[in-house]
Design a protein around this motif. Sequence first.
Motif, short mmCIF file in Angstrom:
data_model
loop_
_atom_site.label_atom_id
_atom_site.label_comp_id
_atom_site.label_asym_id
_atom_site.label_seq_id
_atom_site.Cartn_x
_atom_site.Cartn_y
_atom_site.Cartn_z
N ASP A 125 0.84 -1.19 0.00
CA ASP A 125 0.00 0.00 0.00
C ASP A 125 0.88 1.25 0.00
OD1 ASP A 125 -1.80 2.11 0.63
OD2 ASP A 125 -3.14 0.68 1.62
N ALA A 126 0.80 2.04 -1.06
CA ALA A 126 1.62 3.24 -1.17
C ALA A 126 1.26 4.29 -0.12
CB ALA A 126 1.49 3.84 -2.57
N ASN A 127 0.06 4.21 0.45
CA ASN A 127 -0.38 5.19 1.45
C ASN A 127 -0.09 4.75 2.89
OD1 ASN A 127 -1.53 7.06 -0.42
ND2 ASN A 127 -3.22 5.62 -0.72
N ALA A 128 0.49 3.57 3.05
CA ALA A 128 0.86 3.09 4.38
C ALA A 128 2.31 3.46 4.67
CB ALA A 128 0.68 1.58 4.47
N THR A 129 2.62 3.67 5.94
CA THR A 129 3.98 4.00 6.36
C THR A 129 4.72 2.71 6.71
OG1 THR A 129 3.26 6.12 7.27
CG2 THR A 129 5.38 5.27 8.03
N PRO A 130 5.79 2.36 5.96
CA PRO A 130 6.54 1.14 6.28
C PRO A 130 7.35 1.32 7.55
CG PRO A 130 7.58 2.31 4.46
CD PRO A 130 6.31 3.05 4.77
N LEU A 131 7.30 0.34 8.44
CA LEU A 131 8.00 0.41 9.72
C LEU A 131 8.92 -0.79 9.95
CD1 LEU A 131 4.94 1.50 11.87
CD2 LEU A 131 6.82 2.96 11.13
N GLY A 132 8.65 -1.91 9.30
CA GLY A 132 9.47 -3.10 9.47
C GLY A 132 9.51 -3.90 8.19
N TYR A 133 10.58 -4.67 8.04
CA TYR A 133 10.83 -5.41 6.81
C TYR A 133 11.17 -6.86 7.13
CZ TYR A 133 11.23 -0.67 4.96
OH TYR A 133 10.98 0.64 4.62
N TYR A 134 11.07 -7.71 6.11
CA TYR A 134 11.60 -9.05 6.24
C TYR A 134 13.12 -8.98 6.18
CZ TYR A 134 6.99 -11.18 5.37
OH TYR A 134 5.69 -11.57 5.46
N GLY A 135 13.78 -9.74 7.04
CA GLY A 135 15.23 -9.74 7.05
C GLY A 135 15.80 -10.12 5.69
N GLY A 136 16.78 -9.33 5.21
CA GLY A 136 17.40 -9.59 3.92
C GLY A 136 16.54 -9.22 2.73
N SER A 137 15.51 -8.40 2.94
CA SER A 137 14.57 -8.10 1.87
C SER A 137 14.06 -6.66 2.01
CB SER A 137 13.38 -9.06 1.92
OG SER A 137 12.33 -8.65 1.08
N ARG A 138 13.51 -6.15 0.93
CA ARG A 138 12.83 -4.86 0.97
C ARG A 138 11.32 -5.02 1.14
NH1 ARG A 138 16.09 -0.60 -0.92
NH2 ARG A 138 18.06 -1.29 -1.84
#
Length: 234
Positions: A125-138
Amino acid sequence: AYRSGAAFDTIHLNDLAHVNLDRYKVIVFAFTPFLSADHVATIKNRVQTPGRTVVWVYAPGYTDGETLETSRIGAVTGIEISQSDIQLPPELVIRQNALAPDFPETRVPVEIQDAWTAPTFQVTDANATPLGYYGGSRDVALARKNVNGVDTWYCALPLKHPGIMREIFRHGGAHIYNDANDVLFAGGGVLCIHTETGGERTIRLSPDCERLLQLEPFATVLLDTETGKPLLGP
């Protein structure tokens, strides 16, 4: 959640329609891959109200009991979700300062004994604020979005970290009694704290009332939630 420093209740999904929810600032759906049409209607009408914080984990509504559909997750949460190609077992990575100022970089692995399974999901979702990721990934595994006045959080992995849950609860306006990761329970005018590590603790009974405790390792104390008077322990 018991080590987050916040008091909470556990409610069965099927009881949600019968509970007075007015007292709850934050509601967490810990694991609800099956949601019926009645469940969804109850959630939209009674839970997703402006001013409240709602937290979703993994795949809410992924099945209606008949089919599996990723788009249902987005329809329930209000956050666009798609499947991820992340290999198992995954890891949740939260960058420094992402949740709050001075919040440290945090990694939460999913252990083999957690029996984590496929599919995995990500926030697109482009309107959501990213806060955490999968390790080793975007690929985004934790995000936040205002959905019609509801502070909505989605995490694709288990929230098995007291510091992460504490910050989410704090953002939602929940009262935090203790920041030290001790086990805490509150109810009936009694605050129960159990510590494995011991040490000095500042217990915030209210914005205007704090109590300083010196606890031994493996100690349990009971306090009056209004006055801080010890009912059991030091």
